[in-house]
Design an enzyme around this catalytic site. Sequence first.
Site, PDB file in Angstrom:
ATOM      1  N   GLY A 121       2.837  -1.183   4.166  1.00 18.96           N
ATOM      2  CA  GLY A 121       2.980   0.218   3.814  1.00 18.96           C
ATOM      3  C   GLY A 121       4.443   0.569   3.572  1.00 18.96           C
ATOM      4  N   GLY A 122       5.098   1.053   4.611  1.00 14.35           N
ATOM      5  CA  GLY A 122       6.477   1.557   4.489  1.00 14.35           C
ATOM      6  C   GLY A 122       7.430   0.619   3.767  1.00 14.35           C
TER       7      GLY A 122
ATOM      8  N   GLY B  29       2.428   2.197  10.476  1.00 19.62           N
ATOM      9  CA  GLY B  29       3.388   3.288  10.299  1.00 19.62           C
ATOM     10  C   GLY B  29       4.087   3.706  11.575  1.00 19.62           C
TER      11      GLY B  29
ATOM     12  CD  GLU C  52      -2.606   5.612   6.561  1.00 13.87           C
ATOM     13  OE1 GLU C  52      -2.626   5.708   5.327  1.00 13.87           O
ATOM     14  OE2 GLU C  52      -1.672   5.071   7.189  1.00 13.87           O
TER      15      GLU C  52
ATOM     16  CB  SER D 196       5.204  -1.885  11.753  1.00 12.42           C
ATOM     17  OG  SER D 196       4.780  -0.539  11.953  1.00 12.42           O
TER      18      SER D 196
ATOM     19  CD  GLU E 202      -3.535  -2.486   7.231  1.00 12.87           C
ATOM     20  OE1 GLU E 202      -2.447  -2.827   6.746  1.00 12.87           O
ATOM     21  OE2 GLU E 202      -4.030  -1.373   7.049  1.00 12.87           O
TER      22      GLU E 202
ATOM     23  CG  ASN F 250      -1.645   1.298   1.425  1.00 14.85           C
ATOM     24  OD1 ASN F 250      -1.840   2.039   0.456  1.00 14.85           O
ATOM     25  ND2 ASN F 250      -2.075   1.580   2.649  1.00 14.85           N
ATOM     26  CD1 TRP F 251       3.809   1.225  -2.737  1.00 15.50           C
ATOM     27  CD2 TRP F 251       3.728   2.352  -4.683  1.00 15.50           C
ATOM     28  NE1 TRP F 251       4.656   0.599  -3.606  1.00 15.50           N
ATOM     29  CE2 TRP F 251       4.635   1.274  -4.804  1.00 15.50           C
ATOM     30  CE3 TRP F 251       3.524   3.179  -5.770  1.00 15.50           C
ATOM     31  CZ2 TRP F 251       5.330   1.019  -5.979  1.00 15.50           C
ATOM     32  CZ3 TRP F 251       4.217   2.926  -6.951  1.00 15.50           C
ATOM     33  CH2 TRP F 251       5.115   1.857  -7.052  1.00 15.50           C
ATOM     34  CE  LYS F 252       0.708   3.571   4.736  1.00 13.36           C
ATOM     35  NZ  LYS F 252       0.408   3.648   6.139  1.00 13.36           N
TER      36      LYS F 252
ATOM     37  CG  HIS G 190      -5.611   2.063   5.072  1.00 15.36           C
ATOM     38  ND1 HIS G 190      -5.127   2.998   5.962  1.00 15.36           N
ATOM     39  CD2 HIS G 190      -4.622   1.157   4.902  1.00 15.36           C
ATOM     40  CE1 HIS G 190      -3.885   2.666   6.296  1.00 15.36           C
ATOM     41  NE2 HIS G 190      -3.557   1.552   5.665  1.00 15.36           N
TER      42      HIS G 190
HETATM   43  C1  PEP Z   1      -0.633   0.130   5.752  1.00 16.44           C
HETATM   44  O1  PEP Z   1      -0.551   1.236   5.266  1.00 16.44           O
HETATM   45  O2  PEP Z   1      -1.611  -0.591   5.489  1.00 16.44           O
HETATM   46  C2  PEP Z   1       0.441  -0.350   6.629  1.00 16.44           C
HETATM   47  C3  PEP Z   1       0.328  -1.504   7.182  1.00 16.44           C
HETATM   48  O3  PEP Z   1       1.502   0.508   6.791  1.00 16.44           O
HETATM   49  P1  PEP Z   1       2.908   0.141   7.502  1.00 16.44           P
HETATM   50  O4  PEP Z   1       3.349  -1.186   6.952  1.00 16.44           O
HETATM   51  O5  PEP Z   1       3.810   1.252   7.134  1.00 16.44           O
HETATM   52  O6  PEP Z   1       2.633   0.044   8.963  1.00 16.44           O
END
Ligand code: PEP
Length: 257
Positions: free
Chosen positions: A238-239, A177, A101, A217, A171, A13-15, A99
Amino acid sequence: MNRRYRKTIIAGNWKMNKTASETKQFAEDLKAILPKGKWCEVVVCVPFVNIPAALRAFKDMRVAVGAENLYYEPKGAYTGEVSAEMLKDLGVKYVIVGHSERRQYFGETDITVNKKVHAALEAGLHPIICVGETLEQREMGITMDLINLQVKSAFSGVPADKARKCVVAYEPVWAIGTGKTATAEQAAEVCTAIRTAIRSLYGARVARSITIQYGGSMNPKNAFELLSQPDVDGGLIGGAALKADQFVDIINAANQE
Ligand code: PEP
């Protein structure tokens, strides 16, 4: 994970990250190191504007392209929104729905999540439905009740044949994040509870066919342990999905399990 009954899916997930040219560069970097054998499905969910570039760049790489959101109405006066049909027509396969966010910053609720799930399925997309508790909710001891509610409302009115096309991502909001990953036990406990909730809605056959991911994460160091849990069938990342080498390390961990 259990490859016998369901797909293992590693999704990035590049956001709101990367331009179209950075998308192309990422695909080139990924191509050089992506393992050839194909155990797990690899998905990259990108910002809307990068979808055409991603589709071109990943075309011959067995990497599916996903969107990060959609709007539930089929068409009309909804300035700035993007419909499920528009995504499907481009060649998008997956779409992230609900999500945290989006729930936190854009007012998404269990009701809009359910509408988006219906819209995605109607268009032939696979929704990746995100559920998860905040730290406060975990500390209050209401994680399981909340997850149960989120899952049941996301699937409300969805028939069994369409439910099979959904992916659920657990999640925990406090892990997204933040660098704070859920322990393998915490992830396992909630992912099993998600499958139990799905079983109560659709029965054992559908429940065992649905991919449940962990997200929060996930990184090359913790991926293997998380993915080794029986009801954790993949990751939403994500990251660590922004760097081709880290993303591939997670894919390798999934292939190794
Ligand atoms: C996400 O954006 O769904 C996510 C899990 O981010 P991260 O891996 O950065 O925690």
